[in-house]
Design a protein around this motif. Structure first.
Motif, PDB file in Angstrom:
ATOM      1  N   LEU A 176      -8.889 -26.594  -4.006  1.00 23.69           N
ATOM      2  CA  LEU A 176      -7.592 -25.899  -4.033  1.00 23.69           C
ATOM      3  C   LEU A 176      -7.739 -24.378  -3.927  1.00 23.69           C
ATOM      4  N   PRO A 177      -8.689 -23.735  -4.620  1.00 23.44           N
ATOM      5  CA  PRO A 177      -8.866 -22.290  -4.413  1.00 23.44           C
ATOM      6  C   PRO A 177      -9.176 -21.928  -2.963  1.00 23.44           C
ATOM      7  N   GLY A 178     -10.014 -22.735  -2.290  1.00 17.92           N
ATOM      8  CA  GLY A 178     -10.314 -22.456  -0.896  1.00 17.92           C
ATOM      9  C   GLY A 178      -9.078 -22.558  -0.018  1.00 17.92           C
ATOM     10  N   LEU A 179      -8.280 -23.599  -0.236  1.00 20.91           N
ATOM     11  CA  LEU A 179      -7.045 -23.754   0.542  1.00 20.91           C
ATOM     12  C   LEU A 179      -6.057 -22.641   0.221  1.00 20.91           C
ATOM     13  N   LEU A 180      -6.025 -22.200  -1.026  1.00 17.85           N
ATOM     14  CA  LEU A 180      -5.131 -21.104  -1.404  1.00 17.85           C
ATOM     15  C   LEU A 180      -5.505 -19.815  -0.679  1.00 17.85           C
ATOM     16  N   ILE A 181      -6.788 -19.555  -0.542  1.00 18.26           N
ATOM     17  CA  ILE A 181      -7.238 -18.378   0.214  1.00 18.26           C
ATOM     18  C   ILE A 181      -6.792 -18.483   1.667  1.00 18.26           C
ATOM     19  N   ALA A 182      -6.942 -19.667   2.259  1.00 17.21           N
ATOM     20  CA  ALA A 182      -6.530 -19.861   3.649  1.00 17.21           C
ATOM     21  C   ALA A 182      -5.031 -19.621   3.814  1.00 17.21           C
ATOM     22  N   VAL A 183      -4.214 -20.117   2.887  1.00 16.57           N
ATOM     23  CA  VAL A 183      -2.765 -19.917   2.956  1.00 16.57           C
ATOM     24  C   VAL A 183      -2.423 -18.432   2.816  1.00 16.57           C
ATOM     25  N   ALA A 184      -3.077 -17.741   1.893  1.00 22.53           N
ATOM     26  CA  ALA A 184      -2.813 -16.313   1.693  1.00 22.53           C
ATOM     27  C   ALA A 184      -3.130 -15.518   2.958  1.00 22.53           C
ATOM     28  N   ALA A 319     -12.424  -8.253 -17.966  1.00 21.95           N
ATOM     29  CA  ALA A 319     -13.674  -7.493 -18.030  1.00 21.95           C
ATOM     30  C   ALA A 319     -14.734  -8.086 -17.106  1.00 21.95           C
ATOM     31  N   VAL A 320     -14.832  -9.418 -17.089  1.00 22.36           N
ATOM     32  CA  VAL A 320     -15.802 -10.084 -16.216  1.00 22.36           C
ATOM     33  C   VAL A 320     -15.461  -9.834 -14.750  1.00 22.36           C
ATOM     34  N   ASN A 321     -14.179  -9.891 -14.405  1.00 19.07           N
ATOM     35  CA  ASN A 321     -13.780  -9.640 -13.023  1.00 19.07           C
ATOM     36  C   ASN A 321     -14.135  -8.231 -12.577  1.00 19.07           C
ATOM     37  N   VAL A 322     -13.864  -7.247 -13.421  1.00 20.11           N
ATOM     38  CA  VAL A 322     -14.190  -5.863 -13.069  1.00 20.11           C
ATOM     39  C   VAL A 322     -15.696  -5.707 -12.878  1.00 20.11           C
ATOM     40  N   LEU A 323     -16.472  -6.287 -13.802  1.00 23.74           N
ATOM     41  CA  LEU A 323     -17.928  -6.209 -13.708  1.00 23.74           C
ATOM     42  C   LEU A 323     -18.434  -6.855 -12.426  1.00 23.74           C
ATOM     43  N   LEU A 324     -17.946  -8.053 -12.128  1.00 29.45           N
ATOM     44  CA  LEU A 324     -18.438  -8.770 -10.955  1.00 29.45           C
ATOM     45  C   LEU A 324     -17.983  -8.111  -9.654  1.00 29.45           C
ATOM     46  N   LEU A 325     -16.805  -7.523  -9.648  1.00 30.24           N
ATOM     47  CA  LEU A 325     -16.369  -6.811  -8.448  1.00 30.24           C
ATOM     48  C   LEU A 325     -17.299  -5.640  -8.151  1.00 30.24           C
ATOM     49  N   LEU A 326     -17.747  -4.971  -9.200  1.00 30.06           N
ATOM     50  CA  LEU A 326     -18.693  -3.869  -9.012  1.00 30.06           C
ATOM     51  C   LEU A 326     -20.061  -4.394  -8.586  1.00 30.06           C
ATOM     52  N   LEU A 356     -15.507 -24.960 -15.659  1.00 28.55           N
ATOM     53  CA  LEU A 356     -15.194 -25.049 -14.228  1.00 28.55           C
ATOM     54  C   LEU A 356     -14.309 -23.896 -13.789  1.00 28.55           C
ATOM     55  N   HIS A 357     -13.320 -23.587 -14.598  1.00 25.49           N
ATOM     56  CA  HIS A 357     -12.438 -22.459 -14.299  1.00 25.49           C
ATOM     57  C   HIS A 357     -13.243 -21.168 -14.208  1.00 25.49           C
ATOM     58  N   PHE A 358     -14.105 -20.936 -15.188  1.00 20.44           N
ATOM     59  CA  PHE A 358     -14.903 -19.719 -15.203  1.00 20.44           C
ATOM     60  C   PHE A 358     -15.847 -19.672 -14.005  1.00 20.44           C
ATOM     61  N   ALA A 359     -16.439 -20.806 -13.668  1.00 21.27           N
ATOM     62  CA  ALA A 359     -17.373 -20.848 -12.534  1.00 21.27           C
ATOM     63  C   ALA A 359     -16.672 -20.471 -11.229  1.00 21.27           C
ATOM     64  N   ILE A 360     -15.473 -20.993 -11.010  1.00 16.93           N
ATOM     65  CA  ILE A 360     -14.751 -20.674  -9.775  1.00 16.93           C
ATOM     66  C   ILE A 360     -14.376 -19.201  -9.731  1.00 16.93           C
ATOM     67  N   VAL A 361     -13.968 -18.636 -10.869  1.00 20.32           N
ATOM     68  CA  VAL A 361     -13.656 -17.201 -10.912  1.00 20.32           C
ATOM     69  C   VAL A 361     -14.889 -16.383 -10.533  1.00 20.32           C
ATOM     70  N   ALA A 403      -4.588  -9.526  -0.223  1.00 11.71           N
ATOM     71  CA  ALA A 403      -4.243 -10.947  -0.403  1.00 11.71           C
ATOM     72  C   ALA A 403      -5.346 -11.677  -1.169  1.00 11.71           C
ATOM     73  N   LEU A 404      -6.598 -11.360  -0.855  1.00 16.17           N
ATOM     74  CA  LEU A 404      -7.720 -12.013  -1.540  1.00 16.17           C
ATOM     75  C   LEU A 404      -7.756 -11.648  -3.026  1.00 16.17           C
ATOM     76  N   PHE A 405      -7.441 -10.407  -3.347  1.00 13.61           N
ATOM     77  CA  PHE A 405      -7.419 -10.004  -4.752  1.00 13.61           C
ATOM     78  C   PHE A 405      -6.252 -10.657  -5.495  1.00 13.61           C
ATOM     79  N   VAL A 406      -5.134 -10.854  -4.812  1.00 12.24           N
ATOM     80  CA  VAL A 406      -4.014 -11.572  -5.425  1.00 12.24           C
ATOM     81  C   VAL A 406      -4.439 -13.004  -5.767  1.00 12.24           C
ATOM     82  N   VAL A 407      -5.158 -13.648  -4.838  1.00 15.41           N
ATOM     83  CA  VAL A 407      -5.656 -15.002  -5.096  1.00 15.41           C
ATOM     84  C   VAL A 407      -6.605 -15.002  -6.284  1.00 15.41           C
ATOM     85  N   LEU A 408      -7.478 -13.993  -6.363  1.00 16.40           N
ATOM     86  CA  LEU A 408      -8.412 -13.903  -7.497  1.00 16.40           C
ATOM     87  C   LEU A 408      -7.653 -13.786  -8.822  1.00 16.40           C
TER      88      LEU A 408
END
Length: 429
Positions: A176-184, A319-326, A356-361, A403-408
């Protein structure tokens, strides 16, 4: 030990050394400077990093993708996708997104998607009057779906790094995350196409009936279903599924499409070996780096420091998102997973986050780094195959990155996007 590891690693990265060599040399330097620690442990960890049965899935999935490409897969999927959505406003842009989404269910590699079908799609969009830089930017952005929709090489490595998740659970969580990216990205393409008046190009579309094109594409489209269905029904494990995918790709390419010939096999095997060697070398050197981190107590210290802040689940995810984006700006997703997951996964577990949620993020976040300057491996590959300079392509990517950041953000704060399908089929991790 930790200071030496960090300083050598950062110094080599600053000098432009390949990430695998930077991790290996930094690990060797840290071990060398540690009194009483033999350098032989580096070789032992290099070997142990590869001594894992699930890693066998990587060369098999790569080989299956190469066989399907040799069997005219790209051409068949492209014709079907173009005929399905090509007549709409911005149709070839939509066909680009749809084709790469189809292909991501086979290759598991963003770079392979961009270099293979992506190059053909850019040429078609150029002929239809699309801006070169826009076509390249759309291709690079869509190619990140490759590591998210199963099969995914990154997910296999993640499952080896974090024992709280399984390969099967991650495969299902990524659909579903992959399809959501495609739709965005399709929404962005429609918006841009309306503004710039990008119209369909009927002369570039296959005149065959849609049903006939679907029938031709069906054998290729069945491969992801066979992989996931076979695993879910207990017919084979994820590693065995990769071998089954190779057999299926060989039969389809040789006897269904009739375009895969035996004289093509040496070149296909060579490309597979080359890509497998580069991936597994990163895995091996990451194992050395991760081992030194563990011996230096860095994951434990980081976990204790963050735990002392008593962050809520939402604050921790931010915090994890900011760290990983960097981190993702400078490090490719595969070594990023090997380095960061041992540090971050225990924190997520302590905070009560669904693994699973954390892994996909984490996976989606690090994958975004492939289209983020200055490193952005997908940007360089797409620029090379399209002949478009980096500057114009990066400027065209602004709405796509938004759009990709909105999906994230949606994936971060709505766990059900990642966990609903695995939960429906009985997988909790």
């Amino acid at each position: 030990m930790s200071a030496i590891l960090a300083s050598v690693f950062i110094g080599l990265m600053a000098l432009g050394a390949p990430i695998a060599f930077a991790m290996l040399i930094a690990g060797l330097a840290a071990v060398w400077m540690k009194p009483g620690m033999p350098a032989l442990v580096v070789m032992q960890n290099l070997f142990s990093g590869l001594d894992s049965f699930p890693l066998l899935a990587i060369p098999f999935f790569i080989l299956a993708a190469e066989l399907m490409s040799g069997g005219a897969l790209t051409d068949v999927l492209l014709k079907f996708a173009a005929r399905l959505v090509g007549m709409r406003r911005g149709g070839l842009g939509h066909a680009n997104i749809l084709t790469l989404t189809f292909f991501s269910g086979i290759s598991g590699s963003a770079l392979a998607d961009a270099a293979g079908p992506g190059a053909m799609l850019i040429k078609m969009m150029r002929k239809a009057g699309y801006n070169d830089a826009y076509a390249a930017a759309l291709t690079a952005s869509t190619a990140i779906v490759g590591p998210i929709i199963p099969p995914s090489i990154i997910m296999i490595v993640y499952a080896l790094t974090d024992n709280s998740v399984t390969v099967t659970g991650l495969f299902l969580a990524g659909v579903l995350p992959g399809l959501l990216i495609a739709v965005a990205l399709a929404l962005v393409n429609h918006w841009v196409s309306v503004r710039r008046d990008y119209r369909s190009a009927p002369e570039l579309l296959d005149p065959a009936p849609l049903l006939l094109l679907f029938w031709r594409a069906l054998p290729a489209l069945m491969l992801p279903a066979i992989i996931l269905g076979g695993i879910h029904l207990g017919i084979f494990t994820p590693t065995e599924a990769s071998a089954a995918a190779v057999l299926y790709a060989l039969i389809v390419g040789r006897f269904v499409y009739g375009t895969l010939h035996f004289h093509m096999l040496p070149a296909i095997l060579f490309r597979t070996a080359l890509m497998t060697a580069s991936i597994l070398f990163i895995v091996a050197t990451s194992a050395v780096f991760a081992w030194v981190l563990t011996v230096g107590q860095i994951p434990q210290q980081a976990a204790s420091w963050i735990a002392s802040m008593e962050l809520s689940q939402a604050a921790l995810l931010v915090a994890v998102n900011v760290l990983l984006l960097l981190v993702g700006i400078f490090i490719e997703p595969l070594p990023g997973v090997m380095i960061m997951v041992p540090i971050l996964a225990p924190l997520a577990d302590a905070a009560g986050l669904n693994p699973l949620h954390f892994a996909i993020v984490v996976i989606v976040n690090l994958t975004l780094g492939m289209v983020t300057p200055p490193v952005g491996g997908l940007l360089f590959v797409t620029s090379a195959v399209s002949g478009v300079k980096m500057g114009p392509m990066v400027r065209e990517m602004a709405p796509m990155l938004a759009a990709l950041f909105v999906v994230l953000v949606l994936l971060t704060f709505f766990p059900a996007i990642s966990t609903w399908l695995p939960g429906l089929l009985g997988y909790r991790n």
